[in-house]
Design a protein around this motif. Structure first.
Motif, mmCIF file in Angstrom:
data_model
loop_
_atom_site.group_PDB
_atom_site.id
_atom_site.type_symbol
_atom_site.label_atom_id
_atom_site.label_comp_id
_atom_site.label_asym_id
_atom_site.label_seq_id
_atom_site.Cartn_x
_atom_site.Cartn_y
_atom_site.Cartn_z
ATOM 1 N N TRP A 61 0.648 -1.233 0.064
ATOM 2 C CA TRP A 61 -0.065 -0.123 0.131
ATOM 3 C C TRP A 61 0.723 1.154 -0.101
ATOM 4 O O TRP A 61 0.342 2.556 0.098
ATOM 5 N N HIS A 92 0.331 7.826 5.151
ATOM 6 C CA HIS A 92 -0.649 6.726 5.413
ATOM 7 C C HIS A 92 -1.122 6.534 6.869
ATOM 8 O O HIS A 92 -0.852 5.451 7.534
ATOM 9 N N GLU A 149 -3.040 3.240 6.962
ATOM 10 C CA GLU A 149 -2.527 1.751 6.671
ATOM 11 C C GLU A 149 -1.402 1.815 7.420
ATOM 12 O O GLU A 149 -1.302 0.402 7.931
#
Length: 434
Positions: A308, A378, A381
């Motif tokens: 990701w 992020h 994530e």
């Protein structure tokens, strides 16, 4: 509580004092750096003959072991400058009775993946029992030490606190002290030089489980040899072992491993170069997150990535920080192989770290910046996956500051203050000149 006292004598009463002419080291600056078994780009290594403590005792002092039953805590890295095994040499030495071997994480031969428990067995070559210090216990038990007159330690550390070999040594030294057995460290160079960089681990953050990634307070990049750490722990924390350190002959604190003419032996399956050892001093922080550092590739500890990861955006954020001595580039990985391999078989978006100037590179600072900008890019994530992150950061305040999104420069500056306060303590136990 630690005891801040005068340093122990370089050698005690065990007739080894003449070996310690090198016991005149001074303190170290607070920089960070790198090197590998192959010279890094732009670096010309002029090799100097350095002899490890193993070779010094073999050359000068084998009579001190003759007639004694010797236990040996060691692994595949304990070799002479011409590559001969310390186990074989001690086993074959006239008058020396090698009665027990003790193996650390990764096993006596260094071929076991990290974190894998190891059972007690016998050495196929010598028939000597190998007691595992990475199985049901991390320290020698009284039963393991029964019949041992002298306990030797010889392994190549890589210069970072979370690497378990120095803490295997510290626990063994404690056990030797409890049994009244002299403890002898056959010293080796710190492969990434004697330069040090934070964070300093608080004593409250020590861990004593299977993964002993921090047992006494030292910096993340500690800038010490195993012998120096043994001296520091023995005195400052009241272990009071009958400790003797045999220094490496010819090493200076400014020297990289590839300047020593010593053979490089992989200390563990994923530290395959000196460059990886240096990167480990920072990238090990990522091992407690949901990113990979390149396990399952041909260059572990050269990458940071996840499926990701928006690598280009992360690099754009990182560009606002000064990261000397390293080039960062985007790449893709598909990790594979045995052992613990995060994202095995998945396509991973990654950042590759290429060291361009090992004397300018600061691996701990670089890792802190990358962690901070990845977390900012992020927020949904990125995850910290275990408490080892806090322990490796060194303190709860550092973890709290990171979680709050504080600028990495603020965290780094406080780490520098901790280093400056600790440096005079560390300096008392250093053995080698600059």
């Amino acid at each position: 509580m630690p005891r801040y006292s005068m340093p122990i004598s370089c050698m005690a009463s065990w007739a080894l004092a003449f070996l310690l002419s090198a016991c005149n080291g001074a303190g170290e600056p607070d920089r960070e750096d790198t090197a590998g078994p192959d010279t890094l780009p732009g670096v010309t290594a002029e090799q100097i003959a350095v002899l490890p403590g193993l070779e010094v005792i073999l050359r000068d002092s084998m009579h001190l072991l003759e007639g004694h039953r010797v236990g040996f805590i060691t692994n595949q890295t304990a070799v002479t400058s011409d590559g001969r095994s310390g186990i074989d040499l001690l086993h074959d030495a006239a008058g020396v009775n090698l009665v027990a071997l003790y193996g650390p994480e990764h096993g006596l031969r260094g071929d076991v993946e990290g974190g894998v428990r190891i059972d007690t067995q016998r050495d196929a070559a010598t028939g000597i029992p190998i007691f595992s210090l990475y199985g049901s216990t991390q320290r020698p038990t009284p039963e393991m030490l029964a019949g041992v007159d002298i306990l030797l330690f010889d392994m190549q550390d890589i210069g970072a606190r979370p690497y378990t070999f120095v803490w295997t040594m510290a626990m063994a030294m404690e056990a030797a002290a409890e049994q009244g057995i002299p403890f002898v460290v056959l010293d080796r160079p710190n492969p990434i030089t004697g330069r040090a960089a934070g964070p300093l681990m608080e004593m409250e953050m020590r861990n004593v489980g299977q993964a002993i990634t921090g047992y006494y307070p030292v910096l993340l990049r500690h800038g010490m040899t195993v012998g120096e750490i043994a001296r520091y722990v023995n005195t400052e924390f009241g272990v009071d072992a009958d400790l003797h350190v045999i220094p490496a002959d010819g090493w200076r604190r400014s020297m990289w491993f590839d300047e020593t003419a010593l053979p490089w032996v992989n200390p563990s399956p994923n530290i395959r170069s000196l460059e990886a050892a240096l990167n480990y001093a920072g990238l090990v922080l990522f091992e407690a997150t949901n990113l990979t550092v390149g396990r399952g590739t041909d260059r572990p500890f050269s990458y940071v990535g996840a499926p990701w990861l928006r690598a280009e955006q992360v690099l754009a954020r990182a560009a606002s920080y000064e990261l000397p001595g390293v080039a960062l580039a985007t790449t893709e990985l598909v990790p594979d192989g045995e052992g613990w391999v995060p994202f095995r078989g998945e396509r991973v978006q990654a950042i590759e770290l290429k060291i361009t100037d090992r004397d300018a590179y600061r691996p701990v600072w670089t890792a802190l910046v990358l962690l901070s900008v990845i977390r900012a890019e992020h927020p949904d994530e990125f995850r910290i996956t275990n408490d080892g992150f806090t322990q490796m950061m060194g303190s709860r305040w550092a973890r709290k500051a990171f979680d709050a999104g504080e600028d990495p420069r603020t965290i780094w500056n406080r780490w520098q203050e901790e280093l400056a306060a600790w440096e005079p303590v560390r300096a008392r136990y250093l053995l080698y000149p600059e």
